[in-house]
Design a protein around this motif. Structure first.
Motif, PDB file in Angstrom:
ATOM      1  N   GLN A 127       0.814  -1.201   0.000  1.00  0.00           N
ATOM      2  CA  GLN A 127       0.000   0.000   0.000  1.00  0.00           C
ATOM      3  C   GLN A 127       0.852   1.258   0.000  1.00  0.00           C
ATOM      4  O   GLN A 127       0.376   2.313  -0.319  1.00  0.00           O
ATOM      5  CB  GLN A 127      -0.913   0.002   1.229  1.00  0.00           C
ATOM      6  N   ASP A 128       2.114   1.161   0.362  1.00  0.00           N
ATOM      7  CA  ASP A 128       2.986   2.317   0.467  1.00  0.00           C
ATOM      8  C   ASP A 128       4.343   1.960  -0.129  1.00  0.00           C
ATOM      9  O   ASP A 128       4.996   1.041   0.360  1.00  0.00           O
ATOM     10  CB  ASP A 128       3.142   2.705   1.941  1.00  0.00           C
ATOM     11  N   PRO A 129       4.771   2.649  -1.180  1.00  0.00           N
ATOM     12  CA  PRO A 129       6.029   2.279  -1.824  1.00  0.00           C
ATOM     13  C   PRO A 129       7.264   2.473  -0.935  1.00  0.00           C
ATOM     14  O   PRO A 129       8.298   1.875  -1.188  1.00  0.00           O
ATOM     15  CB  PRO A 129       6.102   3.184  -3.049  1.00  0.00           C
ATOM     16  N   GLY A 130       7.174   3.267   0.113  1.00  0.00           N
ATOM     17  CA  GLY A 130       8.317   3.495   0.987  1.00  0.00           C
ATOM     18  C   GLY A 130       8.372   2.568   2.177  1.00  0.00           C
ATOM     19  O   GLY A 130       9.344   2.566   2.920  1.00  0.00           O
ATOM     20  N   LEU A 131       7.319   1.778   2.382  1.00  0.00           N
ATOM     21  CA  LEU A 131       7.244   0.889   3.540  1.00  0.00           C
ATOM     22  C   LEU A 131       6.917  -0.523   3.069  1.00  0.00           C
ATOM     23  O   LEU A 131       6.458  -0.724   1.944  1.00  0.00           O
ATOM     24  CB  LEU A 131       6.173   1.384   4.514  1.00  0.00           C
ATOM     25  N   LEU A 132       7.147  -1.497   3.917  1.00  0.00           N
ATOM     26  CA  LEU A 132       6.878  -2.889   3.594  1.00  0.00           C
ATOM     27  C   LEU A 132       5.803  -3.410   4.542  1.00  0.00           C
ATOM     28  O   LEU A 132       6.010  -3.439   5.757  1.00  0.00           O
ATOM     29  CB  LEU A 132       8.166  -3.710   3.734  1.00  0.00           C
ATOM     30  N   CYS A 133       4.665  -3.782   3.989  1.00  0.00           N
ATOM     31  CA  CYS A 133       3.557  -4.262   4.809  1.00  0.00           C
ATOM     32  C   CYS A 133       3.749  -5.733   5.155  1.00  0.00           C
ATOM     33  O   CYS A 133       3.965  -6.563   4.270  1.00  0.00           O
ATOM     34  CB  CYS A 133       2.232  -4.058   4.088  1.00  0.00           C
ATOM     35  N   VAL A 134       3.677  -6.027   6.442  1.00  0.00           N
ATOM     36  CA  VAL A 134       3.833  -7.391   6.936  1.00  0.00           C
ATOM     37  C   VAL A 134       2.880  -7.565   8.114  1.00  0.00           C
ATOM     38  O   VAL A 134       2.910  -6.785   9.069  1.00  0.00           O
ATOM     39  CB  VAL A 134       5.279  -7.684   7.410  1.00  0.00           C
ATOM     40  N   ASP A 135       2.026  -8.584   8.032  1.00  0.00           N
ATOM     41  CA  ASP A 135       1.153  -8.939   9.145  1.00  0.00           C
ATOM     42  C   ASP A 135       1.843 -10.044   9.939  1.00  0.00           C
ATOM     43  O   ASP A 135       2.326 -11.018   9.366  1.00  0.00           O
ATOM     44  CB  ASP A 135      -0.208  -9.414   8.642  1.00  0.00           C
ATOM     45  N   VAL A 136       1.891  -9.879  11.260  1.00  0.00           N
ATOM     46  CA  VAL A 136       2.584 -10.823  12.138  1.00  0.00           C
ATOM     47  C   VAL A 136       1.536 -11.595  12.943  1.00  0.00           C
ATOM     48  O   VAL A 136       0.630 -10.990  13.536  1.00  0.00           O
ATOM     49  CB  VAL A 136       3.557 -10.076  13.088  1.00  0.00           C
ATOM     50  N   PHE A 137       1.679 -12.926  12.963  1.00  0.00           N
ATOM     51  CA  PHE A 137       0.751 -13.799  13.678  1.00  0.00           C
ATOM     52  C   PHE A 137       1.501 -14.659  14.685  1.00  0.00           C
ATOM     53  O   PHE A 137       2.563 -15.199  14.380  1.00  0.00           O
ATOM     54  CB  PHE A 137       0.024 -14.729  12.701  1.00  0.00           C
ATOM     55  N   TYR A 150       9.322   0.039   8.153  1.00  0.00           N
ATOM     56  CA  TYR A 150      10.415   0.652   7.421  1.00  0.00           C
ATOM     57  C   TYR A 150      11.330  -0.512   7.021  1.00  0.00           C
ATOM     58  O   TYR A 150      11.877  -1.204   7.894  1.00  0.00           O
ATOM     59  CB  TYR A 150      11.126   1.676   8.308  1.00  0.00           C
ATOM     60  N   PRO A 151      11.482  -0.805   5.739  1.00  0.00           N
ATOM     61  CA  PRO A 151      12.172  -2.031   5.307  1.00  0.00           C
ATOM     62  C   PRO A 151      13.569  -2.260   5.879  1.00  0.00           C
ATOM     63  O   PRO A 151      13.853  -3.382   6.331  1.00  0.00           O
ATOM     64  CB  PRO A 151      12.188  -1.913   3.778  1.00  0.00           C
ATOM     65  N   PRO A 152      14.473  -1.270   5.907  1.00  0.00           N
ATOM     66  CA  PRO A 152      15.800  -1.574   6.485  1.00  0.00           C
ATOM     67  C   PRO A 152      15.726  -2.000   7.956  1.00  0.00           C
ATOM     68  O   PRO A 152      16.486  -2.865   8.389  1.00  0.00           O
ATOM     69  CB  PRO A 152      16.571  -0.260   6.327  1.00  0.00           C
ATOM     70  N   LEU A 153      14.813  -1.422   8.721  1.00  0.00           N
ATOM     71  CA  LEU A 153      14.657  -1.810  10.121  1.00  0.00           C
ATOM     72  C   LEU A 153      14.118  -3.233  10.214  1.00  0.00           C
ATOM     73  O   LEU A 153      14.615  -4.041  11.009  1.00  0.00           O
ATOM     74  CB  LEU A 153      13.734  -0.840  10.863  1.00  0.00           C
ATOM     75  N   LEU A 154      13.123  -3.562   9.404  1.00  0.00           N
ATOM     76  CA  LEU A 154      12.560  -4.914   9.432  1.00  0.00           C
ATOM     77  C   LEU A 154      13.633  -5.944   9.073  1.00  0.00           C
ATOM     78  O   LEU A 154      13.756  -6.972   9.742  1.00  0.00           O
ATOM     79  CB  LEU A 154      11.370  -5.035   8.479  1.00  0.00           C
ATOM     80  N   ARG A 196      12.505  -2.505  -5.068  1.00  0.00           N
ATOM     81  CA  ARG A 196      12.017  -1.106  -5.023  1.00  0.00           C
ATOM     82  C   ARG A 196      13.151  -0.115  -5.202  1.00  0.00           C
ATOM     83  O   ARG A 196      12.975   0.916  -5.832  1.00  0.00           O
ATOM     84  CB  ARG A 196      11.331  -0.852  -3.695  1.00  0.00           C
ATOM     85  N   LEU A 197      14.305  -0.420  -4.634  1.00  0.00           N
ATOM     86  CA  LEU A 197      15.431   0.508  -4.736  1.00  0.00           C
ATOM     87  C   LEU A 197      15.952   0.616  -6.168  1.00  0.00           C
ATOM     88  O   LEU A 197      16.450   1.662  -6.568  1.00  0.00           O
ATOM     89  CB  LEU A 197      16.569   0.076  -3.806  1.00  0.00           C
ATOM     90  N   THR A 198      15.839  -0.467  -6.927  1.00  0.00           N
ATOM     91  CA  THR A 198      16.355  -0.461  -8.299  1.00  0.00           C
ATOM     92  C   THR A 198      15.294  -0.126  -9.345  1.00  0.00           C
ATOM     93  O   THR A 198      15.626   0.045 -10.515  1.00  0.00           O
ATOM     94  CB  THR A 198      17.000  -1.818  -8.641  1.00  0.00           C
ATOM     95  N   ALA A 199      14.038  -0.061  -8.945  1.00  0.00           N
ATOM     96  CA  ALA A 199      12.959   0.241  -9.904  1.00  0.00           C
ATOM     97  C   ALA A 199      13.035   1.712 -10.321  1.00  0.00           C
ATOM     98  O   ALA A 199      13.334   2.581  -9.507  1.00  0.00           O
ATOM     99  CB  ALA A 199      11.597  -0.036  -9.263  1.00  0.00           C
ATOM    100  N   PRO A 200      12.762   1.971 -11.598  1.00  0.00           N
ATOM    101  CA  PRO A 200      12.718   3.372 -12.046  1.00  0.00           C
ATOM    102  C   PRO A 200      11.614   4.113 -11.291  1.00  0.00           C
ATOM    103  O   PRO A 200      10.578   3.548 -10.949  1.00  0.00           O
ATOM    104  CB  PRO A 200      12.369   3.268 -13.529  1.00  0.00           C
ATOM    105  N   LYS A 201      11.855   5.348 -10.986  1.00  0.00           N
ATOM    106  CA  LYS A 201      10.876   6.189 -10.264  1.00  0.00           C
ATOM    107  C   LYS A 201       9.575   6.228 -11.044  1.00  0.00           C
ATOM    108  O   LYS A 201       9.574   6.292 -12.267  1.00  0.00           O
ATOM    109  CB  LYS A 201      11.409   7.610 -10.083  1.00  0.00           C
ATOM    110  N   GLY A 202       8.472   6.157 -10.341  1.00  0.00           N
ATOM    111  CA  GLY A 202       7.159   6.237 -10.973  1.00  0.00           C
ATOM    112  C   GLY A 202       6.630   4.894 -11.443  1.00  0.00           C
ATOM    113  O   GLY A 202       5.538   4.814 -11.950  1.00  0.00           O
ATOM    114  N   HIS A 203       7.400   3.779 -11.253  1.00  0.00           N
ATOM    115  CA  HIS A 203       6.951   2.472 -11.704  1.00  0.00           C
ATOM    116  C   HIS A 203       6.637   1.523 -10.558  1.00  0.00           C
ATOM    117  O   HIS A 203       6.608   0.325 -10.734  1.00  0.00           O
ATOM    118  CB  HIS A 203       8.006   1.825 -12.623  1.00  0.00           C
ATOM    119  N   LEU A 204       6.428   2.043  -9.382  1.00  0.00           N
ATOM    120  CA  LEU A 204       6.122   1.179  -8.228  1.00  0.00           C
ATOM    121  C   LEU A 204       4.655   1.010  -8.073  1.00  0.00           C
ATOM    122  O   LEU A 204       3.848   1.779  -8.320  1.00  0.00           O
ATOM    123  CB  LEU A 204       6.737   1.771  -6.951  1.00  0.00           C
TER     124      LEU A 204
END
Length: 180
Positions: free
Chosen positions: A17-27, A41-45, A172-180
């Motif tokens: 839902q957010d190109p700058g964050l990584l959605c993960v549900d924890v069970f 925040y992906p680097p923290l995760l 995401r880091l290597t994708a061209p801007k605007g293509h996420l």
């Protein structure tokens, strides 16, 4: 995509839902522990998943003072959050509290969780708290949820979750801007 198990320990990567964050549900034990916020925040995760993998690679004995998953959870929780750090302590409370789990940033602030090692098993115990912030000073929402799972299964879940998180973030880091 779900890795692991919702009834034991699982990580689910829903559609982003957010190109700058990584959605993960924890069970844990059938409880969805981060329903209020799943955008990490992906680097923290990635760092936190690597840290957890390092902790669980080698089988370990039960911590000093372990009685049962639920009772040990209550002892560690009391020591961490209810001001029980003052006065004399046998060290039992601190030993149990060192088993804290899911301290993965603000997405897991409202869950108090412990992973008590028991050889090739882990006793995962958690409870969600109300209050809109860190568990400190908030009210418990329900009794602790317990799931005793194999350590190799938890390692597999963490490894597969880490691989997905690293792949998604590097894509995401290597994708061209605007293509996420």
């Amino acid at each position: 995509m779900l890795v692991g198990s919702r009834t034991g320990f699982g990580l689910e990567f829903p559609i982003e839902q957010d190109p700058g964050l990584l959605c993960v549900d924890v069970f844990v034990g059938g409880l969805h522990v981060n329903t209020w916020d799943n955008a990490f925040y992906p680097p923290l995760l990635v760092k936190k998943l690597k840290d957890e993998l390092g902790r669980f690679r080698t089988p370990a004995a039960l911590p000093t003072g372990f009685t049962s998953p639920s009772e040990s959870f209550l002892t560690a929780e009391r020591w961490m959050y209810d001001g029980s750090r003052t006065g004399t302590s046998s060290g039992t409370e601190e030993a149990l509290a060192r088993c804290a789990f899911l301290e993965w940033g603000e997405c897991t602030d409202e869950v108090t969780a412990f992973a008590f090692p028991d050889g090739d098993r882990l006793h995962l115990v958690c409870r969600v708290r109300d209050g809109g912030g860190p568990a400190w000073g908030t009210e418990a929402r329900h009794e602790p949820t317990v799931a005793s799972v194999s350590r190799p299964a938890v390692l597999d879940t963490l490894e597969r979750g880490l691989a997905l998180a690293e792949h998604e973030w590097s894509t995401r880091l290597t994708a061209p801007k605007g293509h996420l």
